[in-house]
Design a protein around this motif. Structure first.
Motif, PDB file in Angstrom:
ATOM      1  N   GLU A 131      45.632  48.337  32.134  1.00 18.35           N
ATOM      2  CA  GLU A 131      45.900  48.271  30.704  1.00 18.35           C
ATOM      3  C   GLU A 131      44.924  47.340  29.996  1.00 18.35           C
ATOM      4  O   GLU A 131      44.554  47.554  28.843  1.00 18.35           O
ATOM      5  CB  GLU A 131      47.330  47.759  30.522  1.00 18.35           C
ATOM      6  CG  GLU A 131      47.807  47.618  29.102  1.00 18.35           C
ATOM      7  CD  GLU A 131      49.225  47.064  29.062  1.00 18.35           C
ATOM      8  OE1 GLU A 131      49.445  46.055  28.376  1.00 18.35           O
ATOM      9  OE2 GLU A 131      50.109  47.636  29.730  1.00 18.35           O
ATOM     10  N   LYS A 132      44.487  46.293  30.710  1.00 19.75           N
ATOM     11  CA  LYS A 132      43.655  45.270  30.087  1.00 19.75           C
ATOM     12  C   LYS A 132      43.026  44.415  31.190  1.00 19.75           C
ATOM     13  O   LYS A 132      43.575  44.290  32.281  1.00 19.75           O
ATOM     14  CB  LYS A 132      44.536  44.393  29.193  1.00 19.75           C
ATOM     15  CG  LYS A 132      43.813  43.394  28.316  1.00 19.75           C
ATOM     16  CD  LYS A 132      44.802  42.438  27.633  1.00 19.75           C
ATOM     17  CE  LYS A 132      45.773  43.127  26.708  1.00 19.75           C
ATOM     18  NZ  LYS A 132      46.631  42.148  25.990  1.00 19.75           N
ATOM     19  N   VAL A 133      41.858  43.825  30.885  1.00 20.05           N
ATOM     20  CA  VAL A 133      41.223  42.875  31.798  1.00 20.05           C
ATOM     21  C   VAL A 133      40.986  41.573  31.042  1.00 20.05           C
ATOM     22  O   VAL A 133      40.425  41.582  29.938  1.00 20.05           O
ATOM     23  CB  VAL A 133      39.875  43.396  32.339  1.00 20.05           C
ATOM     24  CG1 VAL A 133      39.227  42.350  33.248  1.00 20.05           C
ATOM     25  CG2 VAL A 133      40.062  44.704  33.092  1.00 20.05           C
ATOM     26  N   LEU A 134      41.422  40.466  31.618  1.00 23.03           N
ATOM     27  CA  LEU A 134      41.215  39.149  31.027  1.00 23.03           C
ATOM     28  C   LEU A 134      40.196  38.390  31.860  1.00 23.03           C
ATOM     29  O   LEU A 134      40.302  38.336  33.086  1.00 23.03           O
ATOM     30  CB  LEU A 134      42.527  38.363  30.973  1.00 23.03           C
ATOM     31  CG  LEU A 134      43.726  39.040  30.310  1.00 23.03           C
ATOM     32  CD1 LEU A 134      44.929  38.108  30.312  1.00 23.03           C
ATOM     33  CD2 LEU A 134      43.396  39.498  28.899  1.00 23.03           C
ATOM     34  N   LEU A 135      39.208  37.804  31.191  1.00 21.94           N
ATOM     35  CA  LEU A 135      38.189  37.008  31.874  1.00 21.94           C
ATOM     36  C   LEU A 135      38.324  35.559  31.426  1.00 21.94           C
ATOM     37  O   LEU A 135      38.258  35.272  30.233  1.00 21.94           O
ATOM     38  CB  LEU A 135      36.778  37.500  31.541  1.00 21.94           C
ATOM     39  CG  LEU A 135      36.464  38.983  31.755  1.00 21.94           C
ATOM     40  CD1 LEU A 135      35.001  39.251  31.419  1.00 21.94           C
ATOM     41  CD2 LEU A 135      36.757  39.406  33.176  1.00 21.94           C
ATOM     42  N   THR A 136      38.534  34.653  32.367  1.00 22.56           N
ATOM     43  CA  THR A 136      38.654  33.249  32.013  1.00 22.56           C
ATOM     44  C   THR A 136      37.272  32.619  31.872  1.00 22.56           C
ATOM     45  O   THR A 136      36.272  33.156  32.353  1.00 22.56           O
ATOM     46  CB  THR A 136      39.455  32.478  33.076  1.00 22.56           C
ATOM     47  OG1 THR A 136      38.781  32.586  34.328  1.00 22.56           O
ATOM     48  CG2 THR A 136      40.863  33.044  33.203  1.00 22.56           C
ATOM     49  N   LYS A 137      37.242  31.491  31.192  1.00 25.36           N
ATOM     50  CA  LYS A 137      35.990  30.746  31.080  1.00 25.36           C
ATOM     51  C   LYS A 137      35.528  30.385  32.481  1.00 25.36           C
ATOM     52  O   LYS A 137      36.307  29.994  33.328  1.00 25.36           O
ATOM     53  CB  LYS A 137      36.209  29.480  30.256  1.00 25.36           C
ATOM     54  CG  LYS A 137      36.414  29.762  28.770  1.00 25.36           C
ATOM     55  CD  LYS A 137      36.639  28.487  27.987  1.00 25.36           C
ATOM     56  CE  LYS A 137      36.795  28.802  26.493  1.00 25.36           C
ATOM     57  NZ  LYS A 137      37.099  27.594  25.702  1.00 25.36           N
ATOM     58  N   GLY A 138      34.250  30.538  32.726  1.00 28.73           N
ATOM     59  CA  GLY A 138      33.728  30.352  34.077  1.00 28.73           C
ATOM     60  C   GLY A 138      33.269  31.665  34.666  1.00 28.73           C
ATOM     61  O   GLY A 138      32.476  31.687  35.606  1.00 28.73           O
ATOM     62  N   CYS A 139      33.768  32.787  34.100  1.00 27.02           N
ATOM     63  CA  CYS A 139      33.270  34.101  34.515  1.00 27.02           C
ATOM     64  C   CYS A 139      31.921  34.369  33.848  1.00 27.02           C
ATOM     65  O   CYS A 139      31.648  33.879  32.744  1.00 27.02           O
ATOM     66  CB  CYS A 139      34.254  35.210  34.122  1.00 27.02           C
ATOM     67  SG  CYS A 139      35.776  35.255  35.091  1.00 27.02           S
ATOM     68  N   VAL A 140      31.117  35.170  34.483  1.00 23.05           N
ATOM     69  CA  VAL A 140      29.855  35.591  33.880  1.00 23.05           C
ATOM     70  C   VAL A 140      30.158  36.429  32.638  1.00 23.05           C
ATOM     71  O   VAL A 140      31.206  37.072  32.541  1.00 23.05           O
ATOM     72  CB  VAL A 140      29.018  36.392  34.910  1.00 23.05           C
ATOM     73  CG1 VAL A 140      29.705  37.693  35.298  1.00 23.05           C
ATOM     74  CG2 VAL A 140      27.621  36.680  34.386  1.00 23.05           C
TER      75      VAL A 140
END
Length: 322
Positions: A131-140
């Motif tokens: 449904e959705k992808v969340l990228l946290t700080k620290g990901c490219v």
């Protein structure tokens, strides 16, 4: 400007622009409603492969193929580049087939720093119907060219929310969600047991010496030692990934290649009653690539959710007694 867009996240963020290359990616972007600003092409034939109504919104600039070769980081450039406004997931028109296959399954990427891995993970997320992808700080940055290439159009098939700090992750999740973490295969934590997370939390990894991983964990967060167990590491029920865990809605956290799962990810999972999903590998194999681990767990989550949905449908179709 084109080269800077390709190489600098800061420049992309400051100007709200991204660089897309190749017919397929640009076509996917246009069909999803991404706003083109400038399209560079070496021959008119390149434009004929794109939706005519959409490219009229952009400035069209014919350039020498040698120029595109200079700007491109592809081995064999196609002769087509586009500068687009940075896509807003809330305003995108994702493909109808993708929306029809969407599941209450979310993915959270925690410190995924390898561009190829992140792109492959996004491709798996789209394929599994996330449904959705969340990228946290620290990901490219997902809009880096190598991530875009590895994603094969996934950026325009599934909403991607990037640069989130852990405090804002819960506000991007559905109410009542359970968050699970894909973890290393710790021989000290048999399936079905409840144990403190040991080791680096590297997704799918199986340390050659689990006890060495145990020793390393207190150094990760000594300041939290009094909060939740040995090193402030929350207790999570551990089980194999193929056992029952996917209850709608559900999110899976995949840790990065080097640092693995963060303490914040483990705390979020613990606060939702989430589980630690172990991917068993042959002893002596150091680890699974994070993208492979993501594919294994996401598609198993999809299988479980679809089976659960079918069982519910079958129960509703049963005749009512009397």
């Amino acid at each position: 400007k084109v080269v800077t867009l390709a190489k600098s996240k800061k420049f992309r963020d400051n100007h709200g622009k991204v660089l897309l290359e190749g017919h397929r990616l640009i076509k996917d972007a246009l069909e999803a409603g991404a706003v083109p600003q400038t399209l560079f092409f070496s021959t008119v034939g390149h434009l004929k492969l794109l939706p005519e109504a959409e490219i009229k919104r952009a400035s069209l600039v014919k350039v020498k193929f040698e120029d595109i070769k200079t700007w491109s980081d592809l081995v064999t450039p196609q002769g087509l580049l586009g500068i687009f406004s940075k896509p807003d997931p809330a305003k995108m028109s994702y493909p109808a087939a993708q929306l029809a296959s969407s599941l209450p399954l979310l993915l959270i990427c925690d410190n995924i720093r390898d561009p190829g891995n992140l792109g492959t993970i996004l491709r798996s997320a789209a394929g599994a119907g996330c449904e959705k992808v969340l990228l946290t700080k620290g990901c490219v940055d997902p809009w880096e060219p190598k991530v875009l290439r590895a994603g094969m159009g996934a950026h325009f098939r599934v909403p991607i929310i990037a640069s989130l700090d852990w405090e804002s992750v819960p506000t991007n999740l559905p109410a009542g969600i359970q968050v699970c973490v894909a973890d290393n295969n710790d021989a000290d934590a048999p399936a079905g047991s409840t144990s403190v997370l040991r080791g680096a939390g590297r997704a799918g990894s199986a340390p050659a010496s689990p006890k060495a991983a145990v020793k390393s964990s207190p150094k990760a967060a000594p300041e939290h030692e009094d909060e939740e167990g040995a090193a402030g590491i929350p207790e999570l029920a551990a089980q194999h990934y193929y056992e029952d865990w996917a209850r709608a809605p559900v999110a899976v956290v995949i840790g990065g290649e080097t640092h693995g799962l963060s303490l914040a990810a483990l705390r979020l999972a613990a606060s939702t009653g989430g589980k630690r999903l172990l991917i068993p590998v042959v002893p002596g194999v150091d680890s699974l690539n994070s993208a492979i681990a993501a594919g294994i767990v996401l598609f198993e989550g999809k299988r479980q959710l679809l089976c659960r949905h079918k069982q519910e449908d079958d129960r509703q179709k049963l005749p009512v007694p009397g």
